[in-house]
Design an enzyme around this catalytic site. Sequence first.
Site, PDB file in Angstrom:
ATOM      1  N   ARG A   1       0.834  -1.210   0.000  1.00  0.00           N
ATOM      2  CA  ARG A   1       0.000   0.000   0.000  1.00  0.00           C
ATOM      3  C   ARG A   1       0.863   1.253   0.000  1.00  0.00           C
ATOM      4  O   ARG A   1       0.537   2.249  -0.640  1.00  0.00           O
ATOM      5  CB  ARG A   1      -0.954  -0.019   1.206  1.00  0.00           C
ATOM      6  CG  ARG A   1      -2.036  -1.076   1.048  1.00  0.00           C
ATOM      7  CD  ARG A   1      -2.873  -1.188   2.293  1.00  0.00           C
ATOM      8  NE  ARG A   1      -3.620   0.043   2.544  1.00  0.00           N
ATOM      9  CZ  ARG A   1      -4.217   0.294   3.710  1.00  0.00           C
ATOM     10  NH1 ARG A   1      -4.126  -0.588   4.705  1.00  0.00           N
ATOM     11  NH2 ARG A   1      -4.885   1.411   3.893  1.00  0.00           N
TER      12      ARG A   1
ATOM     13  N   ASN B   1      -7.737   7.921   7.133  1.00  0.00           N
ATOM     14  CA  ASN B   1      -6.916   7.369   6.064  1.00  0.00           C
ATOM     15  C   ASN B   1      -5.445   7.404   6.442  1.00  0.00           C
ATOM     16  O   ASN B   1      -4.997   8.278   7.206  1.00  0.00           O
ATOM     17  CB  ASN B   1      -7.131   8.148   4.755  1.00  0.00           C
ATOM     18  CG  ASN B   1      -8.555   8.060   4.274  1.00  0.00           C
ATOM     19  OD1 ASN B   1      -9.308   7.159   4.674  1.00  0.00           O
ATOM     20  ND2 ASN B   1      -8.973   9.021   3.452  1.00  0.00           N
TER      21      ASN B   1
ATOM     22  N   HIS C   1      -5.546   7.170  12.520  1.00  0.00           N
ATOM     23  CA  HIS C   1      -5.229   5.738  12.392  1.00  0.00           C
ATOM     24  C   HIS C   1      -3.807   5.505  11.890  1.00  0.00           C
ATOM     25  O   HIS C   1      -3.479   4.395  11.454  1.00  0.00           O
ATOM     26  CB  HIS C   1      -6.231   5.058  11.441  1.00  0.00           C
ATOM     27  CG  HIS C   1      -7.616   4.947  12.021  1.00  0.00           C
ATOM     28  ND1 HIS C   1      -8.707   4.640  11.238  1.00  0.00           N
ATOM     29  CD2 HIS C   1      -8.084   5.131  13.279  1.00  0.00           C
ATOM     30  CE1 HIS C   1      -9.797   4.625  12.022  1.00  0.00           C
ATOM     31  NE2 HIS C   1      -9.442   4.925  13.248  1.00  0.00           N
TER      32      HIS C   1
ATOM     33  N   CYS D   1      15.589   1.145  13.142  1.00  0.00           N
ATOM     34  CA  CYS D   1      14.793   2.286  13.606  1.00  0.00           C
ATOM     35  C   CYS D   1      15.608   3.566  13.405  1.00  0.00           C
ATOM     36  O   CYS D   1      16.790   3.637  13.807  1.00  0.00           O
ATOM     37  CB  CYS D   1      14.455   2.127  15.095  1.00  0.00           C
ATOM     38  SG  CYS D   1      13.750   3.612  15.837  1.00  0.00           S
TER      39      CYS D   1
ATOM     40  N   ALA E   1     -17.254  12.169  -3.814  1.00  0.00           N
ATOM     41  CA  ALA E   1     -16.598  13.239  -3.046  1.00  0.00           C
ATOM     42  C   ALA E   1     -16.017  14.301  -3.968  1.00  0.00           C
ATOM     43  O   ALA E   1     -16.043  15.498  -3.640  1.00  0.00           O
ATOM     44  CB  ALA E   1     -15.498  12.633  -2.173  1.00  0.00           C
TER      45      ALA E   1
END
Length: 230
Positions: free
Chosen positions: A60, A93, A110, A137, A221
């Site tokens: 994604r 989103n 989120h 990290c 939208a």
Amino acid sequence: MPTAVRNIVVLTGAGISAESGLDTFRGPGGLWEGHRVEDICTPEALARNRPLVLDFYDQRRAALGGVKPNAAHEALARLDREWAGDLLIVTQNVDDLHERAGAKRLLHMHGELMSALCEGCGGRASFGGAMLDGPDCAVCGESGGVRPDIVFFGEMPYEMDRIEAALAEADLFVSIGTSGAVYPAAGYVQMARHFGAETLELNLEPSAGSYNFDESRMGPASVLVPAWVD
Ligand code: BV8
């Protein structure tokens, strides 16, 4: 826009990014259809099958390079630039299309695809690569603990206090492109009403919470949001 309105809270969901080419979650061909939510968007799933979850979010993240903001994102960014009152865009989103359209008064409740969270130090840092490659990290330098900076089911959404403070002051609450299936976001319309705000829903079809809105406008939208903003 009614002139009495000063303070606005906008909640967006996957539907605002649909016309940019990003799948929604619960529509036909939605993201979850390939996976049960429990298998992909929970801490247990990450513990049980880390490569599957990392790969789902890597894919994604990579897809963001092939899409761009649509007229709805651009209209909200225009509102952000021009609106003299308070404005907070709360997005469920995890894509970066609001930012790329120019929105500033924005928070991702989120999490974000373009951010990494370290399970070791809890540090968050912008990230654009693939977590399957096992990056260190960027905050503590440790390896092995970098995970998607995504709020999984059962985890606390980000900045809930800030969201609830904005809802308490809102004169207008506008929900755009969300099915109203996920809490606490799905409860924000009731909270806004409780504090006396007008409530407006802009969505392709009636959501689970449509009955809570003073007004619901149905349509894409990219048409409804510019018409509302301008
Ligand atoms: C938590 C990760 C508490 C990122 C996601 C009651 C109160 C509180 C919690 C709960 C509760 N009941 C149950 C819960 C638990 C749970 C929950 O809500 N479960 C549901 C399934 C019942 N909630 C949680 O676990 C949350 N955490 O409450 O923590 C807590 C307290 C103390 C201590 C610890 C914890 C965490 C929720 C976050 C989960 N993560 N995603 C990612 O992978 O993307 S949720 C996921 O669903 C996405 O974030 C997404 O944004 C969100 C909502 O989906 P939508 O955006 O609405 O998308 P959807 O496809 O559903 O709908 C799209 C809509 O757009 C449709 O209506 C469609 O018609 C419309 N549309 C389509 N095209 C267009 C369009 N509209 C306009 N134009 C178009 N072109």
